[in-house]
Design an enzyme around this catalytic site. Structure first.
Site, PDB file in Angstrom:
ATOM      1  N   ASN A 256       0.800  -1.223   0.000  1.00  0.00           N
ATOM      2  CA  ASN A 256       0.000   0.000   0.000  1.00  0.00           C
ATOM      3  C   ASN A 256       0.837   1.280   0.000  1.00  0.00           C
ATOM      4  OD1 ASN A 256       0.322  -1.436   2.579  1.00  0.00           O
ATOM      5  ND2 ASN A 256      -0.361   0.485   3.483  1.00  0.00           N
TER       6      ASN A 256
ATOM      7  N   CYS B 128      -3.569   4.968   7.086  1.00  0.00           N
ATOM      8  CA  CYS B 128      -3.686   4.399   8.433  1.00  0.00           C
ATOM      9  C   CYS B 128      -2.609   4.945   9.357  1.00  0.00           C
ATOM     10  CB  CYS B 128      -3.572   2.883   8.392  1.00  0.00           C
ATOM     11  SG  CYS B 128      -4.599   2.179   7.142  1.00  0.00           S
TER      12      CYS B 128
HETATM   13  N1  PLP Z   1      -4.603  -3.991   3.847  1.00  0.00           N
HETATM   14  C1  PLP Z   1      -4.062  -3.119   2.981  1.00  0.00           C
HETATM   15  C2  PLP Z   1      -2.947  -3.568   2.094  1.00  0.00           C
HETATM   16  C3  PLP Z   1      -4.557  -1.816   2.886  1.00  0.00           C
HETATM   17  O1  PLP Z   1      -4.028  -0.959   2.006  1.00  0.00           O
HETATM   18  C4  PLP Z   1      -5.637  -1.428   3.739  1.00  0.00           C
HETATM   19  C5  PLP Z   1      -6.196  -0.074   3.702  1.00  0.00           C
HETATM   20  O2  PLP Z   1      -5.707   0.850   3.175  1.00  0.00           O
HETATM   21  C6  PLP Z   1      -6.144  -2.380   4.632  1.00  0.00           C
HETATM   22  C7  PLP Z   1      -5.601  -3.649   4.654  1.00  0.00           C
HETATM   23  C8  PLP Z   1      -7.278  -2.037   5.537  1.00  0.00           C
HETATM   24  O3  PLP Z   1      -8.459  -1.957   4.792  1.00  0.00           O
HETATM   25  P1  PLP Z   1      -9.802  -1.358   5.367  1.00  0.00           P
HETATM   26  O4  PLP Z   1      -9.597   0.122   5.389  1.00  0.00           O
HETATM   27  O5  PLP Z   1     -10.855  -1.784   4.413  1.00  0.00           O
HETATM   28  O6  PLP Z   1     -10.020  -1.913   6.722  1.00  0.00           O
END
Ligand code: PLP
Length: 323
Positions: free
Chosen positions: A114, A273
């Site tokens: 990400n 995040c």
């Molecule tokens: N995993 C990855 C690789 C992400 O990029 C993200 C969110 O950006 C998540 C998990 C978490 O996803 P969610 O926001 O739908 O909980």
């Protein structure tokens, strides 16, 4: 989704006519998501997003969770050991093999990162897991809808908001679901309790059908503007998503991101995040890189026509102003 709010607002678990109308649309959406991932609809379990899906798969594991060091925090929260990555953030397959020799494990490797957009060799990871009898979870949140590679894993987690769908809805894909994380009602065939958000699920399926895959041409063009200004693209020589990249300048990324924002360009220094944090991200640290990058990610609209040139010029000016 507006239509669904009017016509599929009833509880899809209710046996009355309105509930069954909503249920029919949810099941139609389940078939669409299954088709897109190449799995039967009954393997698709709706969740509130990838964070929940990851917790569902990993939190109750009977075996150690062996995750790559560059996973999303919602995976790392449940991991017991970390697979090393190279300077580009790609998992070290030899290290994975060695770890699996120790005994049964649940391996978690994402399809695409990400923060950097770097793609992981998930086919090879799946083969190694199969060879050692380990279970394989793939967090495909960044790849699903953006990169048309088939994903073969025991558990796959995805989220709708990565390709224009609503936030707060996603799916966990499995032939045999893990023990229920959310316990209570018997929704999702007893595997996940809680009333389904039918309009969001319908929006999820609409979005995956409407999305267009990105091409890397425009990304390369924007990267060229960055390189011209002394930017260093992270993992440039590795296979990457066509719509996400991270770049390090001499100027701290947080300063540049603020300057860009004031000029109408919304970028970030890492994943949303981790917003608010100016520490080097765990992803960069695992790659042996220090500094705060600027991370760009875009959809087809932001890359249309002359937009990319305008963005590149603005970036050019910003970098010059900040020096
Ligand atoms: N995993 C990855 C690789 C992400 O990029 C993200 C969110 O950006 C998540 C998990 C978490 O996803 P969610 O926001 O739908 O909980």
């Amino acid at each position: 989704m507006s239509e669904a709010m009017r016509h599929a607002w009833a509880n899809p678990s209710s046996p009355h006519v309105l509930g069954q109308a909503a249920c029919a649309q949810v099941e139609h959406s389940r078939r669409i998501i299954g088709d897109q991932l190449g799995v039967p609809a009954k393997w698709v379990y709706f969740t509130s997003g990838a964070t929940e899906g990851n917790a569902w798969v990993l939190s109750g594991s009977a075996h150690p969770v062996v995750a790559s060091a560059v996973e999303h925090p919602s995976v790392l929260a449940w991991s017991d050991e970390h697979i090393a990555v190279n300077e580009g953030g790609v998992v070290d397959l030899a290290d994975l093999e060695t770890r699996l020799e120790a005994g049964p494990a649940l391996v978690s490797v994402m399809a695409a990162n990400n923060e950097t957009g770097i793609l992981q060799p998930i086919e090879e990871v799946a083969e190694i897991c199969a060879k050692h009898g380990a279970l394989f979870h793939c967090d495909a949140t960044q790849a699903f809808g953006r990169y048309p590679a088939p994903i073969k894993a025991d558990f796959i987690t995805v989220s709708a908001h990565k390709f224009g769908g609503p936030r707060g809805v996603g799916a966990m894909i499995a032939k045999t679901p893990p023990r229920a994380l959310l316990q209570g009602g018997k929704q999702e065939r007893g595997a996940r309790a809680g009333t389904l958000n039918a309009p969001a699920i319908i929006g999820f399926a609409e979005a995956i059908q409407e999305h267009r895959c990105w091409t890397s041409g425009e990304r390369d063009k924007l990267e060229a503007f960055c390189v011209k200004r002394g930017g260093r693209i992270i993992g440039k020589d590795h296979d990457r998503l066509p719509n996400t990249f991270a770049v390090l300048f001499d100027i701290p990324g947080d300063l540049l991101v603020t300057a860009l924002d004031l000029n109408g360009i919304q970028a970030s220094t890492g994943s949303a995040c981790a917003s608010g944090s100016t520490a080097t991200s765990h992803v960069l640290e695992a790659c042996g890189i220090t500094g705060i990058p600027v991370r760009f990610s875009f959809g087809p609209e932001s890359l249309a026509g002359p937009a990319i040139d305008a963005l590149g010029q603005a970036l050019d000016n910003m970098v010059e102003t900040c020096v």
